[in-house]
Write a protein that holds these residues in place. Structure first.
Motif: not given
Ligand code: UDP
Ligand code: MG
Length: 351
Positions: A248-264
């Motif tokens: 879960v943590s790894a998925a959330a970390g990855a999602a956070a990176l994506v969100a950061k670049t996409a501004g989400l």
């Protein structure tokens, strides 16, 4: 009652644990006497007084004075039902033993059917409770839930609705004696042992008199012995939970990176940091696996149990000349022979 000249003559050993049963012993011995007269062999009764605080012991001594086929074992304190049963089995001399409660909740007439099944060749004939209406609702619900969980978790199949009421062959009694584990969950031990087993159904009546000694604490302790002694699922669940949290943590970390670049919006911090707890749990689970192996070693269960050995060639070692021997072997040495009921027949074919 059958006359007993030597211990070798005994067919049936009744093993009965007793804890504060003064109110029921008289009735029990009466019913037992009627049953013993109907059995197709001689019998003995072994009462194990498991540290009773009431008059049970003095009643038992009176009964034993009147009937030489009644033996008594008095434990120095209350060790618990499962250990009392073990002590009784160790003192039994019959070709088979019948384990039954003192309170007549294990109906004596059922033993006739058990005996028939044993004569047919079964080594363990256990009682299956068809009707628990007389048990408290609490006991029925907790017992049903417990067995469902235990069987889902456990490495061996422990039948539901089965207590300790059973008839067991001498070969099984000897095998049980070879299991030196201290946390004795007798039902689990029988399930682990194997042999030819079958159930006979019976309706469980109310206690004839007196009150139950199995309070909630003792029931929980018994349940704990069953799960911990026969299942690694609790330890494995720690590893699985840990691995889940890490994922879960790894998925959330990855999602956070994506969100950061996409501004989400980023996933909650708690989700991302769950990995710390996850890794710790996986580590705990791994340690648990080692602890479980230490546990397996320390229970010192035999590696395997032999039910029967058929051998026509002569043996080389002098300590086992009888071909009709089934052994419980631990490691390579220390073989303690067990004579099975089939023994005599095997000797005949050999000669
Ligand atoms: N018993 C025992 N030691 C204990 C508790 C119970 O030897 O610490 C005996 C008790 O005398 C009876 C049998 O084990 O013969 C079953 O106990 P009980 O009837 O109290 O349990 P329940 O039938 O309520 O599960
Ligand atoms: Mg009872």
């Amino acid at each position: 009652m059958a006359d007993i000249s030597t211990a070798d003559d005994i067919t049936y050993s009744f093993v009965i644990p007793v804890h504060n049963e003064e109110e029921v012993l008289g009735e029990l011995v009466g019913e037992l006497g009627a049953l013993r007269n109907r059995l197709d062999g001689t019998s003995e009764v072994i009462f194990v007084d498991d540290g009773s605080a009431d008059d049970s012991w003095s009643i038992l001594t009176t009964l034993a004075d009147l009937d030489p086929s009644i033996s008594l074992v008095r434990l120095s304190r209350n060790f618990g039902h499962q250990i009392a049963v073990t002590a009784g089995l160790e003192h039994s001399t019959g070709e088979c033993a019948v384990i039954m409660d003192a309170d007549l909740q294990d109906p004596p007439q059922t033993v006739l059917e058990m005996s028939r099944r044993w004569r047919e060749g079964y080594d363990v004939v256990f009682g299956v409770r068809t009707d628990r209406q007389q048990d408290t609702r609490f006991k029925r619900v907790t017992a049903a839930g417990f067995y469902r969980c235990l069987n889902a978790l456990s490495d061996v199949d422990i039948p539901a609705q089965v207590g300790d009421f059973r008839l067991i062959d001498r070969a099984v009694i000897d095998a049980i004696a070879e299991m030196p584990e201290r946390n004795r969950y007798v039902r689990g031990m029988f399930a682990w042992l194997g042999f030819r087993q079958i159930g006979v159904e019976y309706a469980r009546p109310e206690r004839a008199a007196g009150t139950t000694s199995y309070g909630l604490t003792k029931m929980l302790r018994l349940a704990n012995d069953g799960v911990i002694g026969y299942s690694k699922a609790p330890i494995r669940s720690i590893t699985v939970l840990g691995a889940g949290l890490t994922a879960v943590s790894a998925a959330a970390g990855a999602a956070a990176l994506v969100a950061k670049t996409a501004g989400l919006a980023r996933p909650p911090t708690a989700m991302r940091s769950a990995g710390v707890a996850g890794v710790q749990l996986v580590a705990l689970g791994l340690i648990g696996e080692y602890v479980a192996r230490i546990f397996d070693e320390s229970t010192d269960r035999p590696l395997y149990v032999t039910q029967e050995v058929r051998r026509r060639l002569p043996r080389q070692q002098s300590h086992e000349t009888d071909p009709a021997i089934a052994g419980v072997e631990r490691g390579h040495d220390n073989v303690r022979p067990i004579r099975t009921r089939q023994g005599a027949a095997l000797v005949d074919t050999h000669r």
